[in-house]
Design a protein around this motif. Structure first.
Motif, PDB file in Angstrom:
ATOM      1  N   ASN A  83       0.866  -1.180   0.000  1.00 42.86           N
ATOM      2  CA  ASN A  83       0.000   0.000   0.000  1.00 42.86           C
ATOM      3  C   ASN A  83       0.906   1.235   0.000  1.00 42.86           C
ATOM      4  OD1 ASN A  83      -1.758   2.069   0.610  1.00 42.86           O
ATOM      5  ND2 ASN A  83      -2.306   1.310   2.654  1.00 42.86           N
ATOM      6  N   LYS A 111       0.142   4.261  -0.191  1.00 45.51           N
ATOM      7  CA  LYS A 111      -0.476   5.443   0.426  1.00 45.51           C
ATOM      8  C   LYS A 111      -0.231   6.681  -0.455  1.00 45.51           C
ATOM      9  CE  LYS A 111      -0.192   3.154   4.830  1.00 45.51           C
ATOM     10  NZ  LYS A 111      -0.070   3.218   6.281  1.00 45.51           N
ATOM     11  N   GLU A 165      -5.252  -5.386  10.504  1.00 46.93           N
ATOM     12  CA  GLU A 165      -4.235  -4.380  10.772  1.00 46.93           C
ATOM     13  C   GLU A 165      -4.527  -3.687  12.103  1.00 46.93           C
ATOM     14  OE1 GLU A 165      -2.240  -3.020   6.879  1.00 46.93           O
ATOM     15  OE2 GLU A 165      -4.004  -1.780   7.175  1.00 46.93           O
ATOM     16  N   ALA A 173      -0.246  -0.617  15.344  1.00 43.44           N
ATOM     17  CA  ALA A 173       0.975  -1.161  14.725  1.00 43.44           C
ATOM     18  C   ALA A 173       1.248  -0.538  13.359  1.00 43.44           C
ATOM     19  CB  ALA A 173       0.844  -2.673  14.584  1.00 43.44           C
ATOM     20  N   ILE A 174       0.341   0.335  12.893  1.00 48.62           N
ATOM     21  CA  ILE A 174       0.508   0.896  11.552  1.00 48.62           C
ATOM     22  C   ILE A 174       1.428   2.099  11.568  1.00 48.62           C
ATOM     23  CG2 ILE A 174      -0.676   2.005   9.609  1.00 48.62           C
ATOM     24  CD1 ILE A 174      -3.096   0.278  10.205  1.00 48.62           C
ATOM     25  N   GLY A 175       2.525   1.991  10.860  1.00 49.05           N
ATOM     26  CA  GLY A 175       3.441   3.115  10.714  1.00 49.05           C
ATOM     27  C   GLY A 175       4.162   3.491  12.003  1.00 49.05           C
ATOM     28  N   GLY A 200       0.802  -3.935   9.507  1.00 43.32           N
ATOM     29  CA  GLY A 200       1.220  -3.115  10.644  1.00 43.32           C
ATOM     30  C   GLY A 200       2.701  -3.332  10.889  1.00 43.32           C
ATOM     31  N   VAL A 248       5.067  -4.405   8.980  1.00 39.28           N
ATOM     32  CA  VAL A 248       5.722  -5.599   8.421  1.00 39.28           C
ATOM     33  C   VAL A 248       6.996  -5.144   7.719  1.00 39.28           C
ATOM     34  CG1 VAL A 248       5.543  -7.528   6.793  1.00 39.28           C
ATOM     35  CG2 VAL A 248       3.534  -6.815   8.118  1.00 39.28           C
ATOM     36  N   VAL A 255       1.506  -4.249   3.327  1.00 38.66           N
ATOM     37  CA  VAL A 255       2.741  -3.577   3.727  1.00 38.66           C
ATOM     38  C   VAL A 255       2.671  -2.102   3.367  1.00 38.66           C
ATOM     39  CG1 VAL A 255       5.251  -3.617   3.463  1.00 38.66           C
ATOM     40  CG2 VAL A 255       3.932  -5.738   3.136  1.00 38.66           C
ATOM     41  N   GLY A 256       2.942  -1.227   4.328  1.00 40.12           N
ATOM     42  CA  GLY A 256       2.973   0.211   4.057  1.00 40.12           C
ATOM     43  C   GLY A 256       4.404   0.664   3.820  1.00 40.12           C
ATOM     44  N   GLY A 257       5.006   1.227   4.864  1.00 35.03           N
ATOM     45  CA  GLY A 257       6.343   1.821   4.756  1.00 35.03           C
ATOM     46  C   GLY A 257       7.365   0.981   3.998  1.00 35.03           C
TER      47      GLY A 257
HETATM   48  P1  PGA Z   1       2.932   0.093   7.752  1.00 36.45           P
HETATM   49  O1  PGA Z   1       1.462   0.304   7.129  1.00 36.45           O
HETATM   50  O2  PGA Z   1       3.508  -1.154   7.131  1.00 36.45           O
HETATM   51  O3  PGA Z   1       3.701   1.330   7.377  1.00 36.45           O
HETATM   52  O4  PGA Z   1       2.764  -0.053   9.223  1.00 36.45           O
HETATM   53  C1  PGA Z   1       0.620  -0.788   6.905  1.00 36.45           C
HETATM   54  C2  PGA Z   1      -0.683  -0.301   6.311  1.00 36.45           C
HETATM   55  O5  PGA Z   1      -1.171   0.771   6.685  1.00 36.45           O
HETATM   56  O6  PGA Z   1      -1.268  -0.983   5.439  1.00 36.45           O
END
Ligand code: PGA
Length: 252
Positions: free
Chosen positions: A9, A11, A168, A172-174, A213, A215, A234-236
């Motif tokens: 993702n 974003k 998620e 744990a996100i970001g 979150g 990962v 996966v975000g960051g």
């Molecule tokens: P993150 O984001 O890997 O940066 O924690 C995950 C997400 O928001 O899907």
């Protein structure tokens, strides 16, 4: 064995030049993926058409980060399933916690979006997850179960074969704080059990449940080794080709 889906993702990151750079990197690192693994990238809307062109002939699939639940109309700033499909998307992330938090999305709206996506052949990745306060109060299971029931309301067995759920935990996100593999496994198991009560058992057995979150390449293998964890959102770590590729390759 269940399929594994690793989705990135992006974003609100990456303009066109940066998109080309990241995808060129991914193309050279992900020439092939394990047969039961699907890698998906979800760039911003402005990058979708370019991404589709860049990814042609590669194993990497394309998804979007959101969509509106009507076919077309006077909905300034929104985007439809038809536009996403014509740009080359196969997947769409729905109900991400940032959409819920900053744009007021409810389970009911997310459910309407999921139905619209499914009827029109887009595969929804539907997000659920608790806040830190909810986890500390000990109501994670109730919160996540209510979300799952809400977002899947009215879906059929056939629909469910196309649905991906992403668990998620919002805390744990970001944040760099990952749920431990055991914490994540516990919630994934709860979700699968609940889906098994809502639909025939084989639906629950086949359902892909991603964890999301923080990962990263160094925690992906351990998370993905859990019984009920079938992928990652996966975000960051998806914003760099080498770290996303190593998460894709970390799957069991
Ligand atoms: P993150 O984001 O890997 O940066 O924690 C995950 C997400 O928001 O899907």
């Amino acid at each position: 064995m269940r399929n594994v889906i690793i989705a990135g993702n992006w974003k609100m990151y990456k303009d066109l030049r940066e998109t080309a750079e990241l995808l060129d990197g991914l193309k050279s690192l992900l020439k092939s993926v394990k047969p039961h693994v699907t890698a998906v990238v979800c760039p911003p809307y402005t990058s979708l058409a370019l991404a589709a062109e860049k990814l042609r002939g590669t194993p990497v699939r394309l998804g979007a980060q959101n969509m509106w639940h009507q076919d077309e109309g006077a909905f300034t700033g929104e985007i439809s399933w038809k536009m996403l499909k014509s740009a080359g998307c196969e997947y769409v992330i729905l109900g991400h916690s940032e959409r819920r938090q900053y744009f007021g999305e409810t389970d009911e709206l997310i459910n309407a979006k999921a139905r619209k996506a499914l009827v029109n052949g887009l595969l929804p990745i539907i997000c659920v997850g608790e806040t830190l306060a909810q986890r500390e109060k000990g109501v994670t299971s109730q919160v996540v179960s209510a979300q799952v029931k809400g977002v899947l309301a009215g879906l059929t067995e056939t629909d469910m074969a196309k649905v991906v759920i992403a668990y998620e935990p919002i805390w744990a996100i970001g944040t760099g704080k990952t749920a431990t593999p055991a914490q994540a496994q516990e919630v994934h198991h709860t979700i699968r059990q609940l889906v098994g009560e809502m639909f025939p058992t084989h639906v629950a057995d086949q359902l892909v449940i991603q964890y999301g979150g923080s990962v990263k390449p160094d925690n992906a293998a351990e998370l993905l080794a859990q019984n009920d964890i079938d992928g990652a959102l996966v975000g960051g770590a998806c914003l760099k080709a080498d770290s996303f590729a190593s998460i894709v390759n970390a799957s069991k």
